[in-house]
Design a protein around this motif. Structure first.
Motif, short mmCIF file in Angstrom:
data_model
loop_
_atom_site.label_atom_id
_atom_site.label_comp_id
_atom_site.label_asym_id
_atom_site.label_seq_id
_atom_site.Cartn_x
_atom_site.Cartn_y
_atom_site.Cartn_z
N TRP A 11 7.88 3.66 -5.33
CA TRP A 11 8.26 5.05 -5.24
C TRP A 11 7.20 6.14 -5.83
CZ3 TRP A 11 9.02 8.99 -8.83
CH2 TRP A 11 9.50 10.12 -8.16
N ALA A 12 6.76 5.67 -7.07
CA ALA A 12 5.67 6.52 -7.70
C ALA A 12 4.50 6.64 -6.79
CB ALA A 12 5.44 6.25 -9.36
N TYR A 13 4.12 5.66 -6.37
CA TYR A 13 2.65 5.73 -5.37
C TYR A 13 3.03 6.59 -4.31
CZ TYR A 13 -1.30 4.58 -3.08
OH TYR A 13 -2.80 4.59 -2.34
N GLU A 14 4.12 6.31 -3.60
CA GLU A 14 4.52 7.29 -2.37
C GLU A 14 4.66 8.80 -2.78
OE1 GLU A 14 7.57 5.16 -0.11
OE2 GLU A 14 5.82 3.96 0.86
N HIS A 15 5.39 9.01 -3.62
CA HIS A 15 5.84 10.34 -4.31
C HIS A 15 4.45 11.06 -4.73
CE1 HIS A 15 8.40 13.49 -5.60
NE2 HIS A 15 7.69 13.62 -6.78
N TYR A 16 3.56 10.63 -5.54
CA TYR A 16 2.49 11.18 -6.04
C TYR A 16 1.16 10.98 -5.44
CZ TYR A 16 5.71 12.07 -9.99
OH TYR A 16 6.57 12.27 -10.80
N TYR A 24 -0.17 -3.31 2.94
CA TYR A 24 -0.88 -3.22 1.76
C TYR A 24 0.39 -3.35 0.72
CZ TYR A 24 -5.44 -1.68 3.08
OH TYR A 24 -6.75 -1.78 3.62
N GLU A 25 -0.24 -3.94 -0.51
CA GLU A 25 0.67 -3.90 -1.72
C GLU A 25 0.36 -2.81 -2.81
OE1 GLU A 25 0.08 -7.66 -2.87
OE2 GLU A 25 1.45 -8.70 -1.27
N ILE A 26 1.08 -2.53 -3.66
CA ILE A 26 0.92 -1.59 -4.84
C ILE A 26 0.52 -2.40 -6.04
CG2 ILE A 26 1.28 0.49 -6.42
CD1 ILE A 26 0.69 1.04 -3.41
N GLU A 27 -0.51 -2.33 -6.73
CA GLU A 27 -0.53 -3.02 -7.72
C GLU A 27 -1.22 -2.15 -9.07
OE1 GLU A 27 -4.29 -5.86 -7.31
OE2 GLU A 27 -3.24 -6.70 -5.53
N GLN A 28 -0.82 -2.71 -10.29
CA GLN A 28 -1.02 -1.69 -11.30
C GLN A 28 -2.50 -2.25 -12.03
OE1 GLN A 28 1.64 -3.62 -11.12
NE2 GLN A 28 3.48 -2.22 -11.27
N ILE A 29 -3.40 -1.39 -12.12
CA ILE A 29 -4.62 -1.61 -12.67
C ILE A 29 -4.68 -1.97 -14.02
CG2 ILE A 29 -5.96 -0.55 -10.68
CD1 ILE A 29 -6.51 1.84 -12.74
N HIS A 40 -2.46 4.72 -12.63
CA HIS A 40 -2.52 3.47 -12.72
C HIS A 40 -2.27 2.35 -11.56
CE1 HIS A 40 -1.98 3.60 -17.25
NE2 HIS A 40 -3.36 4.20 -16.95
N LEU A 41 -1.97 3.13 -10.47
CA LEU A 41 -1.38 2.35 -9.07
C LEU A 41 -2.61 2.55 -7.97
CD1 LEU A 41 2.31 3.89 -9.24
CD2 LEU A 41 1.46 1.50 -10.04
N GLU A 45 -5.08 -4.65 -0.05
CA GLU A 45 -4.47 -5.45 1.06
C GLU A 45 -3.71 -6.62 0.42
OE1 GLU A 45 -6.64 -6.84 4.89
OE2 GLU A 45 -7.74 -7.07 3.15
N SER A 46 -2.55 -6.72 1.20
CA SER A 46 -1.80 -7.91 0.71
C SER A 46 -2.39 -9.13 0.50
CB SER A 46 -0.38 -7.98 1.46
OG SER A 46 -0.75 -8.49 2.85
N SER A 47 -1.89 -10.21 -0.37
CA SER A 47 -2.56 -11.44 -0.61
C SER A 47 -2.45 -12.17 0.55
CB SER A 47 -2.09 -12.06 -1.86
OG SER A 47 -0.41 -12.24 -1.70
N ALA A 48 -1.28 -12.09 1.32
CA ALA A 48 -1.31 -12.81 2.72
C ALA A 48 -2.27 -12.21 3.65
CB ALA A 48 0.08 -12.33 3.37
N ALA A 49 -2.60 -11.14 3.70
CA ALA A 49 -3.71 -10.59 4.59
C ALA A 49 -5.09 -10.93 4.16
CB ALA A 49 -3.57 -8.94 4.73
#
Length: 70
Positions: A11-16, A24-29, A40-41, A45-49
């Motif tokens: 939600w935070a990534y899409e909102h901000y 794609y996946e969201i990861e925290q650096i 921090h987000l 690319e997803s691990s499967a991809a």
């Protein structure tokens, strides 16, 4: 979001930041599972991809001694 449940970091990534690209996946650096700070987000690319790309890249090389990774 739009009546559906999502994890707070998504939600935070899409909102901000903006929409998350397909596959794609969201990861925290910061590697803190509870962190949802937009700076921090990152979308990765997803691990499967990544696994499929690795297999596709190496396809057709065969098993000659000069292309093995040791």
């Amino acid at each position: 979001m739009d009546g559906r449940r999502v994890r707070v970091h998504r939600w935070a990534y899409e909102h901000y930041v903006g929409p998350i690209p397909y596959g794609y996946e969201i990861e925290q650096i910061c590697h803190n599972a509870f962190c949802a700070r937009p700076e921090h987000l990152v979308a990765r690319e997803s691990s499967a991809a990544r696994g499929r790309a690795r297999v596709t890249k190496n396809r057709g090389l065969g098993y000659r001694d000069n292309n093995r990774a040791y």
